[in-house]
Every structure is written in C-alpha cells, then in structure tokens.
Motif scaffolding. Structure first.
Motif, PDB file in Angstrom:
ATOM      1  N   PRO A 117     -59.189 -20.880  37.419  1.00 13.43           N
ATOM      2  CA  PRO A 117     -60.645 -20.929  37.619  1.00 13.43           C
ATOM      3  C   PRO A 117     -61.151 -19.640  38.256  1.00 13.43           C
ATOM      4  CG  PRO A 117     -59.631 -22.992  38.325  1.00 13.43           C
ATOM      5  CD  PRO A 117     -58.501 -22.038  38.034  1.00 13.43           C
ATOM      6  N   ASN A 118     -62.282 -19.170  37.762  1.00 11.23           N
ATOM      7  CA  ASN A 118     -62.920 -17.942  38.228  1.00 11.23           C
ATOM      8  C   ASN A 118     -62.111 -16.678  37.926  1.00 11.23           C
ATOM      9  OD1 ASN A 118     -65.150 -19.341  39.190  1.00 11.23           O
ATOM     10  ND2 ASN A 118     -64.275 -19.585  41.231  1.00 11.23           N
ATOM     11  N   ASP A 289     -65.772 -12.786  44.519  1.00 11.15           N
ATOM     12  CA  ASP A 289     -66.412 -13.752  45.417  1.00 11.15           C
ATOM     13  C   ASP A 289     -67.624 -14.412  44.780  1.00 11.15           C
ATOM     14  OD1 ASP A 289     -64.537 -13.059  47.344  1.00 11.15           O
ATOM     15  OD2 ASP A 289     -65.865 -11.601  48.329  1.00 11.15           O
ATOM     16  N   TYR A 290     -68.067 -13.892  43.641  1.00 11.37           N
ATOM     17  CA  TYR A 290     -69.294 -14.392  43.011  1.00 11.37           C
ATOM     18  C   TYR A 290     -69.054 -15.014  41.636  1.00 11.37           C
ATOM     19  CZ  TYR A 290     -71.584 -11.791  46.728  1.00 11.37           C
ATOM     20  OH  TYR A 290     -71.982 -11.323  47.957  1.00 11.37           O
ATOM     21  N   ASP A 292     -68.055 -17.792  40.765  1.00  4.55           N
ATOM     22  CA  ASP A 292     -68.473 -19.188  40.628  1.00  4.55           C
ATOM     23  C   ASP A 292     -69.927 -19.295  40.167  1.00  4.55           C
ATOM     24  OD1 ASP A 292     -69.513 -18.190  43.008  1.00  4.55           O
ATOM     25  OD2 ASP A 292     -69.254 -20.067  44.103  1.00  4.55           O
ATOM     26  N   ARG A 293     -70.635 -18.175  40.140  1.00  5.30           N
ATOM     27  CA  ARG A 293     -72.036 -18.162  39.700  1.00  5.30           C
ATOM     28  C   ARG A 293     -72.187 -17.602  38.294  1.00  5.30           C
ATOM     29  NH1 ARG A 293     -74.199 -15.950  45.584  1.00  5.30           N
ATOM     30  NH2 ARG A 293     -72.475 -16.925  46.686  1.00  5.30           N
ATOM     31  N   HIS A 294     -71.077 -17.522  37.565  1.00  2.29           N
ATOM     32  CA  HIS A 294     -71.147 -16.899  36.243  1.00  2.29           C
ATOM     33  C   HIS A 294     -72.070 -17.645  35.299  1.00  2.29           C
ATOM     34  CE1 HIS A 294     -69.571 -15.767  32.156  1.00  2.29           C
ATOM     35  NE2 HIS A 294     -69.837 -14.596  32.679  1.00  2.29           N
TER      36      HIS A 294
END
Length: 346
Positions: A117-118, A289-290, A292-294
């Motif tokens: 994930p991510n 770090d970002y 998860d906002r994809h």
C-alpha cells in the motif's frame, strides 16, 4: 514452465562524485513467467521507467541518515525506482493478469513484486497516456501537489519562485501556482528550457541561471517586491540567493537539492539569519508521506488534463539500453521535461 529473457540495469559499485554511464551496465537473466503457487507476489512486465534525481542518493554507500527513505542500491543487483507495468501473472488478490499499475519496480524488463500500500497503485484511468503515471499522475505529480498546496499554503496574488522549473516537478508547480492566481517565475539551465517555461507552461517570467553572474540580483530583478513562496529543487547558491529575496512570512518547501547530490563537500548556505528577521518557514518533505492522498490528487488533476488546462512535457528515451544515459543525463541538465525510459510501451 515458460521463461523469458529479462534485460536489467545493474549498479556496478557504489558511486562517489558525479555518476557515469559506466557505473551502470546492462545484463540479462531468465525469468519464469508464472509466480509460485500460494504466493502473494505479482509478475509484471515493465512498460515505462521513471528517471528521478533522488536515485543518485541510492547509488552511494549506505548512509544511516537517509536509509529510512533512500535505501542504497546493492552493487551487482538491478537499480529500482518508479515505473508503469502490466501484470503478467499474480498470486495477489488485488491484482489480476492484464491489470496496469504504477509503483516501485526494478530497472528490468520483468519484475516480481510484492504489492505494498502507498507504493503500488492500480491504474484505473487509461484515457490519458500511461507514461503520465511516471510523472504528472505519479510520484512527481504528487510531489508538486503536496509540496505546493500542503506545505506552501498558497494564496491568490502571491509571488512564487520555482527552481529547476522545467523538470518533472517544477513544470507542474508553476502551473498550479498560475491556477491559484499567483505571479510565477522559474529558473532553468538553457534558453530552450526558459522559452518552454514562458511560452508553454505559462510562467510570468524565467531566467537561465547559468547566464546570471549574480543570482540574488537576478531574483531581485524578477521579484522587486520579494518572494512569498519558493519551491526548492536545487539548493546551494540558489537557496542562498533566494533567502535574501524572501518577503515577510515567506514559505520554502524543500523538495530536493540536485546541485548538492554529487558533491563530496556540499556547499554551505550563508544567509540563514534572514529566516529569523523575515519569519521565514522552511519545511522539507518526502512525497511518501502523502501517497495516501493519491486518489484525492487524481480527482483534482484529471479534469484539468482532460480539459487541456495542464501541459506536461516528457523526454522519452527508447529501450532499456538507453536507461543509463537517460538517468545520468539528469545530473547534467540534458533532459527537457520529465525524463523517462520507454521499455515496452503498450
């Protein structure tokens, strides 16, 4: 069991100073075209590979200070980075044969990955070029989005400066800033790139830093009232020049410092007291770090792409064999736009 030959880009040994094409070599190995039974791994055929400046840090000896986010490559093994791939066989419940994905893969024709994930994302939108997932819709796009909107907190009418502005990240930051109603200036290393910034990406102004004997004076010329936001991609002398041109309560998002990656003794920065007097906020960030906002990012950017309101320029090297020269060329400013390697484009 069926097998195929998979070409690979191998790191010969740890690198110090400027990397050379000879630090990388092309080899070949046999790969089975089916994942083991009861495995959660995925076999992919790599279509596009992304050339990114951070890969230079992975070419050096292991560094405890950066190991958590920039694991060193292993000499004798394939280098790795972001790529766009097609699933050939899968033991993972979330990926099926024929699916497309982007994420971390080896620099090779076929990779066996364990989706994380991510770090690995299924591609659902194929009405845009697949290569965009190495850039605009992938890691560089997320970097521009997170750094500009999350770190810089822009406001309409602010003055924005972007260094390395014609690259994979910089060209997007400038366009995002224009969409916000900001005044935007970029720096680049050739007349061709400066023209690109002004005539294709819509920057208000741009300059060739190689032709400026005094960077601080060049920035004063472009920003007589000072800079509110600096998107930092370069470091060193450019950062020093920016600091004396920042406005009160300015923000600096530190994305990268490509001018320093190949120096055994990095340059110092001397104008740090301006941070105090002008209440400047400097914040480094890492795109991981970002991630998860994809999906939020895609909802934001895809309509602009489909409406032709965002322009993206790619510099495509054909074939895995061209990978070493494409990657090394980044550190000499040879690329125009986002550098990528087309391994086996669909």
């Amino acid at each position: 069991m069926a097998t195929a030959t998979s070409k690979q880009v191998i790191l010969r040994d740890y690198v110090s100073g400027f990397p050379k094409e000879s630090d990388l070599e092309i080899t070949a190995t046999a790969v089975e075209l089916k994942v083991p039974a009861n495995s959660s791994s995925v076999l992919v055929k790599n279509l596009y590979l992304s050339c990114d400046p951070y890969m230079r840090m992975r070419m050096g000896k292991p560094n405890p200070a950066t190991a958590a986010l920039a694991q060193a490559y292993n000499p004798g093994k394939p280098v790795f980075g972001f790529g766009v791939s097609k699933v050939i066989d899968s033991g993972h419940p979330d990926f099926q044969k024929g699916d497309l994905l982007w994420g971390i893969v080896g620099w090779e024709e076929y990779s066996v990955i364990t989706p994380t994930p991510n770090l690995h994302f299924k591609i659902h939108h194929t009405d845009v070029p697949l290569s965009y997932y190495t850039g605009l819709l992938g890691m560089p796009g997320m970097t521009a989005y997170a750094g500009f909107y999350e770190i810089c907190t822009p406001k309409k009418g602010e003055y924005v400066f972007v260094s390395a502005a014609s690259g994979a990240v910089g060209q997007l930051v400038g366009q995002f800033a224009k969409m916000m109603g900001c005044y935007v200036v970029g720096s680049a290393g050739s007349k061709e790139k400066v023209d690109l910034l002004k005539n294709k990406f819509g920057f208000d102004d741009a300059f060739n830093y190689k032709e400026e004997p005094d960077l601080a004076a060049a920035l004063k010329r472009c920003f007589p009232e000072g800079i509110d936001i600096y998107f930092e991609n370069v470091g060193g002398k450019m950062l020093d020049a920016v600091l004396v041109n920042m406005r009160m309560n300015g923000r600096i998002a530190v994305c990268g410092m490509i001018s320093q990656y190949n120096l055994e003794n990095p340059e110092g920065v001397h104008n740090l007291t301006t941070i105090i007097y002008n209440r400047i906020r400097i914040e480094g960030f890492v795109v991981f770090d970002y991630f998860d906002r994809h999906s939020k990012f895609l909802d934001f950017v895809l309509p602009y792409i489909r409406e032709g309101k965002i322009t993206y320029v790619e510099d495509v090297a054909e074939g895995l064999e061209s990978g070493p020269s494409a990657l090394i060329g980044l550190f000499h400013g040879k690329n125009v736009g986002k550098q990528l390697v087309a391994v086996a484009p669909e």
